[in-house]
Each structure stands twice: as structure tokens, then as C-alpha cells.
Design a protein around this motif. Structure first.
Motif, PDB file in Angstrom:
ATOM      1  N   ARG A  36      79.287 -46.169 -15.519  1.00  0.00           N
ATOM      2  CA  ARG A  36      79.550 -45.007 -14.261  1.00  0.00           C
ATOM      3  C   ARG A  36      80.627 -45.506 -13.360  1.00  0.00           C
ATOM      4  O   ARG A  36      81.174 -44.450 -12.697  1.00  0.00           O
ATOM      5  N   GLN A  37      80.971 -46.354 -13.364  1.00  0.00           N
ATOM      6  CA  GLN A  37      82.200 -46.950 -12.521  1.00  0.00           C
ATOM      7  C   GLN A  37      83.646 -46.556 -13.051  1.00  0.00           C
ATOM      8  O   GLN A  37      84.448 -47.395 -13.485  1.00  0.00           O
ATOM      9  N   LYS A  38      83.845 -45.406 -13.040  1.00  0.00           N
ATOM     10  CA  LYS A  38      85.140 -44.698 -13.211  1.00  0.00           C
ATOM     11  C   LYS A  38      85.617 -43.940 -12.262  1.00  0.00           C
ATOM     12  O   LYS A  38      84.829 -43.554 -11.167  1.00  0.00           O
ATOM     13  N   LEU A  39      86.894 -43.751 -12.155  1.00  0.00           N
ATOM     14  CA  LEU A  39      87.440 -42.958 -10.976  1.00  0.00           C
ATOM     15  C   LEU A  39      88.755 -42.169 -11.528  1.00  0.00           C
ATOM     16  O   LEU A  39      89.266 -42.520 -12.276  1.00  0.00           O
ATOM     17  N   ASP A  40      89.087 -40.995 -10.701  1.00  0.00           N
ATOM     18  CA  ASP A  40      89.986 -40.270 -11.149  1.00  0.00           C
ATOM     19  C   ASP A  40      90.999 -40.453  -9.839  1.00  0.00           C
ATOM     20  O   ASP A  40      90.660 -40.190  -8.744  1.00  0.00           O
ATOM     21  N   VAL A  41      92.381 -40.457 -10.312  1.00  0.00           N
ATOM     22  CA  VAL A  41      93.323 -40.617  -9.623  1.00  0.00           C
ATOM     23  C   VAL A  41      94.428 -39.436  -9.637  1.00  0.00           C
ATOM     24  O   VAL A  41      94.977 -38.862 -10.577  1.00  0.00           O
ATOM     25  N   TYR A  42      94.478 -38.812  -8.490  1.00  0.00           N
ATOM     26  CA  TYR A  42      95.393 -37.297  -8.455  1.00  0.00           C
ATOM     27  C   TYR A  42      96.606 -37.631  -7.738  1.00  0.00           C
ATOM     28  O   TYR A  42      96.416 -38.162  -6.530  1.00  0.00           O
ATOM     29  N   TYR A  43      97.553 -37.223  -8.275  1.00  0.00           N
ATOM     30  CA  TYR A  43      99.067 -37.874  -7.767  1.00  0.00           C
ATOM     31  C   TYR A  43      99.732 -36.693  -7.252  1.00  0.00           C
ATOM     32  O   TYR A  43      99.936 -35.525  -7.678  1.00  0.00           O
ATOM     33  N   PRO A  44     100.275 -36.707  -6.014  1.00  0.00           N
ATOM     34  CA  PRO A  44     101.080 -35.795  -5.515  1.00  0.00           C
ATOM     35  C   PRO A  44     102.543 -35.634  -6.509  1.00  0.00           C
ATOM     36  O   PRO A  44     103.061 -36.821  -6.971  1.00  0.00           O
TER      37      PRO A  44
END
Length: 328
Positions: free
Chosen positions: A48-56
Motif C-alpha cells: 500500500r505504501q506507494k505515492l504519486d508525484v505531480y510535477y508542475p
């Protein structure tokens, strides 16, 4: 926002009809939301320990004028400890919470991190939400800071509902003191500086919580549910060391005008009354504001719709964060 006034204000009764209102609005703006660059990373050993990174984009990136630090925002979604996801399956073609990442990256220039954290079905028990957040903060410090352009970071964390419970757990318990010290030391040798947090529609205590959630709360928090609530943690932290509570970090407490009185707004008043026992510096650290026309479920769904009145609260948060970044 249209139609929210006529919905039940209680949390359980407002979930599905609020989703029904906002799903079409997000789908209508799907191309814009999906245009924001997103990458997925692992931050811990649990699946479950995943993350999404959204970049400007390069044109949207806005390093602080005071320090040249790059702004990074962690957003912890809600879900009552039993539900929620960084991308809610089966809703709006998977656009929630990509819409949140898109809004803060595209319109405000924040690299936005949206992690999943362990739920009850994954064995989550207090203080596991704080543990997961601490690991996300470690990932920012040890991994993101090594990416090109991220050698110096102004970090902000926003927790919505149950996500706000986990944020309060991280900020107020001794378990995470070392993690907090690392990012709140103001040491120029540390690449990440935690500047501010946003507590978004958080249930600060559970005195009036709907009885249907009693078993979940007891299973997660243990026998003394109230001691482990955000207000209980604040009280304990004040008794131990009032000068250390929210030291070097500013706090925004933000609620919708349609948040339920019993489960959200009354506990917020209790929490702020407790806060009045802190020292003057801590009292000056808190900003309290309201989101006009939003209910408990709508704020994260309203971003990315490209509708001015829906996204107004996101700009309220942006103004608060910008004020911290401009202060050096």
C-alpha cells in the motif's frame, strides 16, 4: 457546489450524492487533469505504501523569492480509516485524486505528492497513519531532494478528514519527534524545511461521532479513543512541553460551511479552545478559515474542475502557503 445545500450534512449521507455531482465535472476536464506529469514511487515495504508525484511544468515552477526553495505539498486523502485511495477506483475514470495533484501543480506551481497509506483492511492501527506519513517525509528528504532541481525544498502537508488525523498524529506524538526535528530544524544543511500544515475538515475529537463508526474507532485507536484523537494528542503534548507544540511551523484549520456540526465543526471549536492554552508563539501560528458552500466530501473533488467558485478554496490554501514562503 450546485446542489450541495440540499444534501444531508451528515458524512455518511453526503458521500454518494456528492460524488455523483462532481464525477461529470471531473470527466469533462479529464484532458487537462491528465496533462500534468505524474510518476509513481514506492516509499515503504508494504504494498500500500506507494505515492504519486505531480510535477508542475517549468513555466509553473515558482521557487520562493525569499529562499529559492522549491515548494512541495503532500496531500493525505480521507476515507474514514477504512477507504480512500490516491486514485479512487471506479469513479470519474480514475481522476480523483489526480485532480488535486493537477490543481496544485498546474495552477499554484507545487510539486504535489499524494500517497496511499494503510487502511484498517491492511492492518492499520494507531499510530500507523503517522508512521506512513513519516516514511513519506523521509522519502521527500532522501529521494526527492536528490532529483534535479529539488536540492532545497519548502515542504507543506495537508491532511483531509482521516488524513488530517494522521497528520495530527505525526505532528503531536513523541513517536515522530525525530522525524519532525529533521525537517523543522531550520538547519541549512537539511534539504527539506517543513513550513506549514493544513488541517482540512478534520474530526478533532469523536465525542459526537455517529455510532456506526464506534467499532472502527475502537479497533484503530484502542480502548482510549479520545486520548488518541487529535484533541487528545494536543492536550498530552501541551502537558509535556507546550513550547514544542507546532514549533517553527504554521497551521491552517480549514472547514466547509456545510461540514456537519456534530462530527466536525463542534470538535474543531473544542480543539481551538484547547489550543488557547498554548504559548503566544503557538497561538499566533494558527490561521482559521472557512470554505464557502463546500461540504465534508466536496473539497478534494472540486479541484481540477476549472470552475472558479469550486476551486476558490484551493486558492485560499495557496494564499496561506505563499505567505509562509515569502517570509523566508
Amino acid at each position: 457546489m450546485e446542489g450541495l445545500q440540499s444534501l444531508p450534512r451528515n458524512i455518511g449521507g453526503s458521500v454518494q450524492p456528492t460524488f455523483q455531482i462532481y464525477g461529470p465535472l471531473l470527466v469533462k476536464n479529464a484532458d487537462a487533469i491528465r496533462s500534468t506529469k505524474c510518476e509513481t514511487f514506492t516509499y515503504g515495504g508494504h504494498p500500500r505504501q506507494k505515492l504519486d508525484v505531480y510535477y508542475p511544468t517549468q513555466t509553473q515552477r515558482r521557487p520562493s523569492l525569499a529562499s529559492n526553495n522549491v515548494p512541495v505539498l503532500i496531500f493525505l486523502h480521507g476515507g474514514g480509516l477504512v477507504a480512500g485511495s490516491k486514485n479512487i477506483p471506479g469513479f470519474a475514470d480514475g481522476l480523483a485524486h489526480a485532480n488535486v495533484g493537477h490543481f496544485f501543480a498546474e495552477k499554484l506551481g507545487y510539486t504535489t505528492i499524494i500517497p496511499d497509506y494503510r487502511l484498517m483492511s491492511h492492518g492499520a492501527r494507531f499510530p500507523s497513519g503517522g508512521e506512513d506519513l513519516a516514511q513519506v517525509v523521509d522519502w521527500v528528504t532522501e529521494t526527492l531532494s536528490r532529483q534535479d532541481g529539488y536540492s532545497s525544498i519548502d515542504l507543506f502537508i495537508m491532511g483531509n478528514s482521516a488524513g488530517g488525523i494522521h497528520l495530527a498524529t505525526y505532528m503531536l506524538t513523541a513517536d515522530f519527534a525525530a522525524s519532525r526535528r529533521k525537517v523543522m530544524s531550520m538547519d541549512p544543511e537539511v534539504p527539506v524545511s517543513l513550513r506549514g500544515i493544513v488541517l482540512l475538515s478534520v474530526p478533532f475529537n469523536f465525542k459526537q461521532t455517529d455510532q456506526s463508526r464506534a467499532d472502527v474507532l475502537k479497533a484503530y485507536f484502542g480502548e482510549d479513543v479520545h486520548a488518541h484523537s487529535p484533541q487528545g494528542l494536543l492536550r498530552a503534548a501541551m502537558l509535556k512541553d507546550p513550547d514544542d507544540v507546532f514549533s517553527n511551523v504554521k497551521v491552517m484549520v480549514l472547514n466547509g460551511t456545510l461540514d456537519p456540526e456534530d462530527e466536525i465543526l463542534d470538535p474543531k471549536a473544542d480543539f481551538l479552545k484547547e489550543w488557547k492554552g498554548l504559548n503566544e508563539d503557538s497561538l499566533a501560528a494558527v490561521t482559521v478559515d472557512m470554505m464557502e458552500g463546500q461540504n465534508h466530501i466536496s473539497p478534494p473533488l472540486s479541484l481540477g474542475t476549472d470552475i472558479e467558485k469550486e476551486e476558490a478554496w484551493g486558492f485560499q490554501v495557496g494564499t496561506f502557503l505563499s505567505s509562509l514562503r515569502s517570509s523566508g
